[in-house]
Design a protein around this motif. Structure first.
Motif, short mmCIF file in Angstrom:
data_model
loop_
_atom_site.label_atom_id
_atom_site.label_comp_id
_atom_site.label_asym_id
_atom_site.label_seq_id
_atom_site.Cartn_x
_atom_site.Cartn_y
_atom_site.Cartn_z
N ASP A 8 0.83 -1.21 0.00
CA ASP A 8 0.00 0.00 0.00
C ASP A 8 0.87 1.26 0.00
O ASP A 8 0.64 2.19 -0.77
CB ASP A 8 -0.90 0.02 1.24
CG ASP A 8 -2.03 -0.99 1.17
OD1 ASP A 8 -2.28 -1.52 0.08
OD2 ASP A 8 -2.65 -1.26 2.21
N HIS A 147 -4.54 4.59 -4.84
CA HIS A 147 -4.33 3.14 -4.85
C HIS A 147 -3.85 2.63 -3.49
O HIS A 147 -4.04 1.46 -3.15
CB HIS A 147 -3.33 2.75 -5.94
CG HIS A 147 -3.59 1.41 -6.55
ND1 HIS A 147 -4.06 0.34 -5.81
CD2 HIS A 147 -3.46 0.95 -7.81
CE1 HIS A 147 -4.19 -0.72 -6.60
NE2 HIS A 147 -3.84 -0.37 -7.82
N ASP A 151 -7.80 -1.34 -2.97
CA ASP A 151 -7.40 -2.46 -3.83
C ASP A 151 -8.66 -3.13 -4.33
O ASP A 151 -9.76 -2.59 -4.23
CB ASP A 151 -6.49 -3.43 -3.07
CG ASP A 151 -7.28 -4.29 -2.07
OD1 ASP A 151 -8.29 -3.79 -1.54
OD2 ASP A 151 -6.88 -5.44 -1.85
N ASN A 321 -3.67 -3.80 -0.29
CA ASN A 321 -3.35 -4.30 -1.63
C ASN A 321 -2.62 -5.63 -1.51
O ASN A 321 -1.60 -5.72 -0.82
CB ASN A 321 -2.45 -3.28 -2.35
CG ASN A 321 -3.23 -2.12 -2.91
OD1 ASN A 321 -3.86 -2.23 -3.95
ND2 ASN A 321 -3.21 -1.00 -2.20
#
Length: 489
Positions: A8, A147, A151, A321
């Motif tokens: 992340d 981002h 995710d 993520n």
């Protein structure tokens, strides 16, 4: 404390003014002719009532003292909804191109890290198809979210929170009152530092255990692929051939979109005994070849695609993520489109086999002592020294296929007609092709650097034509094969 995972945080540290690391989307919404409300106010009310159902709406960053480790997430209860949700009029004359250019401009700017990392823009004045009833309105919903905060799993949680299956929004889930002891962002320096050190120690132990296996698998992932019989795959090299798109980028973006029928795409896959993702790769590769041919460029080596691959274990619902990056050949030196599709399938099969072995040991979190300033320095160097202009690329293009719902969805009472991803180009890989399936269609969003690819709409057109040609060739090949296998009467 809710620490960002290593993967992340990487999206934060790799960010610069030239390379914003947010993902986004352009949803086309339809308001019926009898709608008489204020859609902007409907949207703000819709989101406010559902903020507690998706963490991204209220999570913001708190940095560690002296950037000794990755930041943490804290909850922000004081959201300025008018800042996060804005109204934009599409400059007339409103056409598909003017809408796409507006989205490209909106996608170029960084998100404010002092606030929760998301924005929504309601785009009014979109063109409406002539066949719809008079008075029907099309409205665009352009959203962007960092981002680091979103995710695939987070995207599912977000969609479940804000989308409905009918034009009448369902009642939002009851808000759970937070405990009074929640510190928010009022942690002390000593408390933050101690937490960062302990988190790094635990991640160091985990990484040390898996390091030998990871080293071997990393080698397997980047080395040239081989066919099932052990022979070297179709000229899959260690590095990708250099193209004009594998260079340093600016902060300006160019964006284009198109849609193709999901059923016809699956028919191509079925006729050729390959996957839908292989078809997407073939369409993308052929579109790029035609685009480069217009520019007078021919390639003697196969272009390579970087593809995101989920490493999320079965049943894992964490919002961090959990994705790795693999690559595969687009087999662009093969002239016959159907033979190229088969070669792409062989390369993708090899990649899937490797990634299935990696899932259980691939780390998504790792020690972060010094990572904020170290990785940020690397990102700054990539921009200032224009390193990507001289180094051979790891891959030529990033291609991502996002599965979506095969039903009609609604947002704040408006019918969603289509949804186009707007993703991330980066230094050395200035082209990103992302698609999402939705309600019988594959919606493609193609984004690049405006300086390197001002005519991106031409690539989108080439890709759409490549799909039509591949469908015709596949049907013709099947008909020929069926005819040749018929017994004479």
């Amino acid at each position: 404390m809710d620490h960002l995972s290593g993967s992340d945080a990487a999206f934060l540290h790799l960010e610069s003014p030239e390379t914003p690391m947010h993902v986004g989307g352009l949803a086309i919404l339809e308001l019926s002719a009898d709608y008489s409300g204020d859609f902007m106010e409907d949207v703000r009310k819709h989101i406010q009532e559902r903020m507690h159902m998706a963490p991204i709406f209220q999570r913001k960053l708190v940095n560690m003292p002296f950037d000794i480790a990755n930041p943490i997430w804290v909850m922000d209860e004081d959201i300025d909804i008018e800042y996060h949700i804005r109204h934009v009029i599409v400059p007339p004359p409103a056409t598909r191109n003017t809408v796409d250019k507006l989205v490209a401009r909106l996608h170029s700017s960084l998100l404010d890290r002092s606030r929760p990392l998301w924005e929504m823009h309601i785009l009014d004045g979109l063109p409406v198809p002539d066949e719809l009833p008079k008075g029907t309105r099309y409205v665009g919903l352009y959203s962007k979210m960092h981002h680091a905060a979103l995710d695939g799993m987070g995207g599912q949680v977000l969609m479940e929170a804000i989308m409905d299956v009918s034009s009448i929004p369902r009642p939002p889930r009851k808000r759970i009152r937070r405990r009074e002891s929640n510190n928010g962002d009022n942690y002390g320096i000593a408390e933050l530092a101690a937490s960062g050190v302990m988190h790094n120690i635990s991640q160091s132990i985990k990484l040390t255990k898996n390091l030998p296996k990871l080293t071997g698998k990393a080698y397997d992932l980047i080395k040239p692929a081989r066919n099932a019989d052990g022979s070297k795959a179709e000229r899959m090299n260690w590095l990708a051939p250099k193209t004009p798109l594998n260079a340093t980028i600016t902060n300006q973006r160019s964006f284009a979109r198109f849609s193709i029928p999901h059923a016809e795409s699956k028919e191509i896959a079925k006729l050729n005994n390959v996957s839908l993702n292989d078809v997407v790769m073939a369409i993308s590769g052929e579109g790029m070849l035609r685009y480069f041919a217009d520019e007078g460029l021919s390639l003697d080596e196969n272009m390579l695609a970087a593809i995101p691959v989920s490493v999320r274990p079965e049943g894992n619902t964490e919002l961090s993520n959990q994705v790795s990056m693999a690559r595969m050949s687009l087999a662009t030196t093969i002239k016959d489109p159907l033979a190229r599709l088969k070669a792409i399938n062989a390369s993708s099969t090899h990649t899937k086999e490797l990634m299935s072995d990696v899932k259980s040991i691939m780390p998504t979190d790792f020690p972060s002592i010094g990572a904020p300033w170290l990785v940020s320095s690397i990102a700054s160097t990539l921009t200032r020294a224009r390193v990507a202009n001289s180094l051979p690329p790891f891959a030529n293009v990033l291609i991502s296929n996002v599965p979506g719902p095969n039903i009609t969805l609604y947002f704040a009472g408006a019918k969603q007609v289509s949804t186009y991803p707007v993703s991330i180009p980066y230094h050395g890989m200035a082209l990103n092709i992302t698609l999402q399936s939705y309600n019988g269609w594959l919606d493609f969003g193609v984004i690049s650097c405006q300086k390197l690819m001002p005519d991106i709409y031409e690539l989108a057109q080439h890709m759409k034509e490549a799909y039509k040609d591949l469908l015709k060739l596949s049907i013709a090949a099947q008909a020929k094969e069926s005819g040749s296998t018929k017994k004479p009467s």
